[in-house]
Design a protein around this motif. Structure first.
Motif, mmCIF file in Angstrom:
data_model
loop_
_atom_site.group_PDB
_atom_site.id
_atom_site.type_symbol
_atom_site.label_atom_id
_atom_site.label_comp_id
_atom_site.label_asym_id
_atom_site.label_seq_id
_atom_site.Cartn_x
_atom_site.Cartn_y
_atom_site.Cartn_z
ATOM 1 N N SER A 193 42.103 30.837 38.028
ATOM 2 C CA SER A 193 41.832 32.124 38.668
ATOM 3 C C SER A 193 40.653 32.041 39.621
ATOM 4 O O SER A 193 40.564 32.798 40.578
ATOM 5 C CB SER A 193 41.650 33.249 37.652
ATOM 6 O OG SER A 193 40.990 32.806 36.520
ATOM 7 N N GLN A 194 39.740 31.085 39.390
ATOM 8 C CA GLN A 194 38.618 30.976 40.323
ATOM 9 C C GLN A 194 39.121 30.683 41.741
ATOM 10 O O GLN A 194 38.625 31.222 42.713
ATOM 11 C CB GLN A 194 37.644 29.885 39.868
ATOM 12 C CG GLN A 194 36.435 29.722 40.764
ATOM 13 C CD GLN A 194 35.593 30.990 40.879
ATOM 14 O OE1 GLN A 194 35.505 31.770 39.939
ATOM 15 N NE2 GLN A 194 35.005 31.222 42.035
ATOM 16 N N TYR A 218 31.115 38.590 36.924
ATOM 17 C CA TYR A 218 31.347 37.150 36.775
ATOM 18 C C TYR A 218 30.668 36.436 37.946
ATOM 19 O O TYR A 218 31.119 36.577 39.100
ATOM 20 C CB TYR A 218 32.857 36.916 36.753
ATOM 21 C CG TYR A 218 33.267 35.490 36.515
ATOM 22 C CD1 TYR A 218 32.849 34.797 35.378
ATOM 23 C CD2 TYR A 218 34.076 34.820 37.432
ATOM 24 C CE1 TYR A 218 33.228 33.485 35.160
ATOM 25 C CE2 TYR A 218 34.467 33.510 37.213
ATOM 26 C CZ TYR A 218 34.025 32.847 36.077
ATOM 27 O OH TYR A 218 34.397 31.537 35.865
ATOM 28 N N ASP A 295 40.921 40.572 38.437
ATOM 29 C CA ASP A 295 40.895 39.274 37.748
ATOM 30 C C ASP A 295 41.272 39.518 36.286
ATOM 31 O O ASP A 295 40.485 40.035 35.499
ATOM 32 C CB ASP A 295 39.472 38.697 37.884
ATOM 33 C CG ASP A 295 39.299 37.390 37.126
ATOM 34 O OD1 ASP A 295 40.299 36.815 36.673
ATOM 35 O OD2 ASP A 295 38.134 36.946 36.986
ATOM 36 N N SER A 325 45.660 33.518 34.902
ATOM 37 C CA SER A 325 45.353 32.107 34.656
ATOM 38 C C SER A 325 45.987 31.626 33.354
ATOM 39 O O SER A 325 46.190 32.415 32.428
ATOM 40 C CB SER A 325 43.841 31.979 34.549
ATOM 41 O OG SER A 325 43.484 30.665 34.212
ATOM 42 N N SER A 327 44.293 29.186 31.944
ATOM 43 C CA SER A 327 43.117 28.491 31.397
ATOM 44 C C SER A 327 42.800 28.937 29.980
ATOM 45 O O SER A 327 42.371 28.140 29.155
ATOM 46 C CB SER A 327 41.891 28.745 32.275
ATOM 47 O OG SER A 327 41.980 27.995 33.442
ATOM 48 N N LYS A 328 42.948 30.222 29.695
ATOM 49 C CA LYS A 328 42.637 30.699 28.343
ATOM 50 C C LYS A 328 43.838 30.513 27.424
ATOM 51 O O LYS A 328 43.701 30.192 26.254
ATOM 52 C CB LYS A 328 42.228 32.183 28.375
ATOM 53 C CG LYS A 328 41.041 32.486 29.283
ATOM 54 C CD LYS A 328 39.771 31.858 28.759
ATOM 55 C CE LYS A 328 38.519 32.298 29.490
ATOM 56 N NZ LYS A 328 38.387 31.788 30.866
ATOM 57 N N ARG A 335 44.150 23.453 34.977
ATOM 58 C CA ARG A 335 43.987 24.050 36.307
ATOM 59 C C ARG A 335 45.285 24.689 36.798
ATOM 60 O O ARG A 335 45.931 24.207 37.741
ATOM 61 C CB ARG A 335 43.476 23.021 37.352
ATOM 62 C CG ARG A 335 42.188 22.331 37.024
ATOM 63 C CD ARG A 335 41.135 23.249 36.449
ATOM 64 N NE ARG A 335 40.696 24.318 37.337
ATOM 65 C CZ ARG A 335 40.333 25.518 36.895
ATOM 66 N NH1 ARG A 335 40.347 25.814 35.610
ATOM 67 N NH2 ARG A 335 39.929 26.442 37.734
HETATM 68 C C1 PLP Z 1 36.058 36.424 34.335
HETATM 69 C C2 PLP Z 1 36.555 35.069 34.684
HETATM 70 N N1 PLP Z 1 37.241 34.912 35.820
HETATM 71 C C3 PLP Z 1 37.688 33.710 36.201
HETATM 72 C C4 PLP Z 1 37.469 32.593 35.445
HETATM 73 C C5 PLP Z 1 37.952 31.278 35.954
HETATM 74 O O1 PLP Z 1 38.928 30.741 35.161
HETATM 75 P P1 PLP Z 1 39.953 29.642 35.656
HETATM 76 O O2 PLP Z 1 39.624 29.299 37.075
HETATM 77 O O3 PLP Z 1 39.767 28.492 34.733
HETATM 78 O O4 PLP Z 1 41.296 30.275 35.533
HETATM 79 C C6 PLP Z 1 36.790 32.704 34.226
HETATM 80 C C7 PLP Z 1 36.539 31.511 33.403
HETATM 81 O O5 PLP Z 1 35.950 31.554 32.367
HETATM 82 C C8 PLP Z 1 36.313 33.973 33.836
HETATM 83 O O6 PLP Z 1 35.652 34.137 32.697
#
Ligand code: PLP
Length: 488
Positions: A193-194, A218, A295, A325, A327-328, A335
């Protein structure tokens, strides 16, 4: 010994220096420049002679000379190695760099986190426990993906938006589970998501445009907008999320280009934005003509009730860029994330991606597609949700027991962290420093604030720790707190 790479060098056969001395000089240059660190195996004389198109005796002569000068050790049967006792290139690089363009673009080296990581217990900002991922199923899916694409000669350049089957799976999930009016053409795969946030900032912001985020938010999102030249504004928040009255007052003073929010579990305070505030925010976006960057970084882990639908599900005018994402859900290291928006915005994402990294990792995309298609991802989410829910309950009890009466928190509806408020008598910065001393890291609230100052709270990510790790971390934190309070 297997030499992994060939050693390339340019020889001038018509030059005044004999060829074997040119080889000697090239090897010495490589050692001094750091290209050949101490201990590096050199190619066998026959291999190097073949590669350079010279007689093998020429190479043997060169290696003898290097050996005689002490640059190289030759060992019978094993071959030639760069001598281990030489000063390294790092010594040379330690000299202050001359002024050059690259000298101006660097950043100071960060703390070497890995050095202390082993003995530290990390109460992160809410990372998942990657020990939980279904690695058997995932590795099988990777294998299938590799075999299928390689055999079909399809492991090549592809669609910068991500492979079509993945975008179809993500669109189906967003339609069914989050109420978005969405097809594959509305979806772009990104590397987390970043990257989605950065792309949104790149697409929306021209230098000098105004963007609002909550005062606690964030930090990498703030940085992404700032890096595109945005003027940032902080909007307060409370137990219902972003203060929409304050946002409206800001909009009256200053036209905004975009508002960034994490409504599902506000980062860092964990608050779920109320339905009323959501409607108000979407209405303000329409009235004052700004975009919303939503987000939804950990949508899946909501425990209190059926997750509230995202802002994007209420958006019928194409004002919301929705970012999610895996990621979680799976692991940050994979990624994989996605942007959902209008097809025009998605095409622009694709154009930006073409500039950055051309496309994502086809194998990861196809492997995750298989997990989504077969229902394995859903099964994993159900299992992980049960585990995290039980860890949250456990963390809530243990935090109260360990830190009472100096902390307070609201049990979040979901997410992988608690937002813990401290009583006035506790200095959070001293607590964080003492905690580190005891071998546990907490993230003070000031790290998430848009201006310097004390924020008497900290974020305690519990998701990545099992019961024993959590107890050990809290025991250390309790000891750190005791340094300020005396016995608890
Ligand atoms: C609020 C928030 N946004 C975005 C991200 C980015 O996550 P990623 O790029 O791994 O999906 C994080 C990662 O901890 C987050 O806490």
């Amino acid at each position: 010994m297997l030499r992994r790479w060939t050693l390339t060098m340019t020889l001038d056969r018509d030059g005044p220096l004999p060829v074997h001395l040119q080889i000697v000089q090239a090897v010495i240059d490589g050692i001094q420049g750091g290209r050949l660190p101490p201990g590096t195996p050199l190619p066998g004389s026959r291999t190097l002679a073949d590669a350079l198109g010279v007689n093998r005796k020429t190479v043997v002569l060169a290696y003898d000379e290097l050996h005689a000068q002490g640059w190289v050790n030759t060992q019978s049967k094993r071959g030639a190695f760069v001598s281990a006792q030489l000063p390294t290139a790092a010594d040379a690089h330690r000299q202050p760099a001359d002024r050059c363009p690259l000298a101006e673009v660097g950043l100071p080296a960060p703390d070497d986190g890995d050095e202390v990581a082993d003995r530290l217990i990390e109460f992160s900002d809410g990372v998942p426990d990657t020990r939980l991922i279904p690695f058997d199923v995932l590795s099988r899916a990777y294998r299938h993906a590799l075999i299928a694409t390689a055999r079909a000669n399809r492991l090549a350049y592809g669609d910068p938006r991500g492979c079509a089957p993945l975008r179809q799976e993500i669109a189906a999930m967003l339609r069914l589970e989050r109420g978005l009016d969405c097809g594959a053409e509305h979806v772009c795969a990104v590397r987390g998501s970043q990257m989605g946030i950065f792309l949104a900032a790149r697409m929306l912001v021209r230098p000098g445009d105004h963007v609002a985020l909550e005062t606690l938010s964030y930090p990498p999102a703030r940085s992404a907008f700032a890096s595109c030249g945005a003027v940032l504004h902080g909007v307060p928040l409370d137990g219902s999320g972003l203060d929409t009255d304050a946002l409206e007052a800001l909009c009256r003073r200053q036209p905004l280009r975009a508002v960034f929010v994490t409504p599902h579990h506000q980062f860092p305070t964990t608050v779920t934005m109320s339905a009323e505030r959501r409607m108000r925010l979407v209405e303000l976006a329409r009235r004052f003509d700004f975009a919303i960057v939503e987000d939804d970084y950990d949508h899946e882990f909501h425990f209190a009730h059926r997750p509230m639908l995202p802002l994007a599900s209420m958006d019928h005018g194409g004002r919301v860029i929705h970012i999610g994402s895996l990621s979680k859900v799976l692991a940050p290291g994979l990624r994989l994330g996605y942007v959902a928006a209008s097809p025009d915005v998605i095409r622009r994402c694709a154009a930006e991606i073409t500039l950055i990294d051309r496309q994502g990792n086809a194998l990861t995309e196809l492997a995750v597609t298989e997990l989504m298609h077969d229902g394995e991802l859903k099964r994993h989410i159900r299992r992980a949700r049960r585990i995290y829910q039980s860890r949250l309950a456990d963390a809530a009890v243990q935090v109260r027991a360990a830190l009472h009466p100096h902390v307070d928190f609201d049990l979040p509806g979901g997410g992988l962290a608690l937002w813990i408020r401290l009583s006035d008598s506790i200095d959070i910065d001293r607590l964080a420093a003492a905690a580190l001393d005891e071998g546990v890291r907490i993230l003070p609230g000031s790290q998430f604030a848009d201006r310097p100052g004390r924020v008497p709270a900290f974020r305690l990510g519990y998701g990545s720790l099992d019961g024993e790790e959590l107890s050990r971390g809290l025991e250390r934190l309790r000891k750190a707190l005791r340094r300020q309070t005396g016995p608890l």
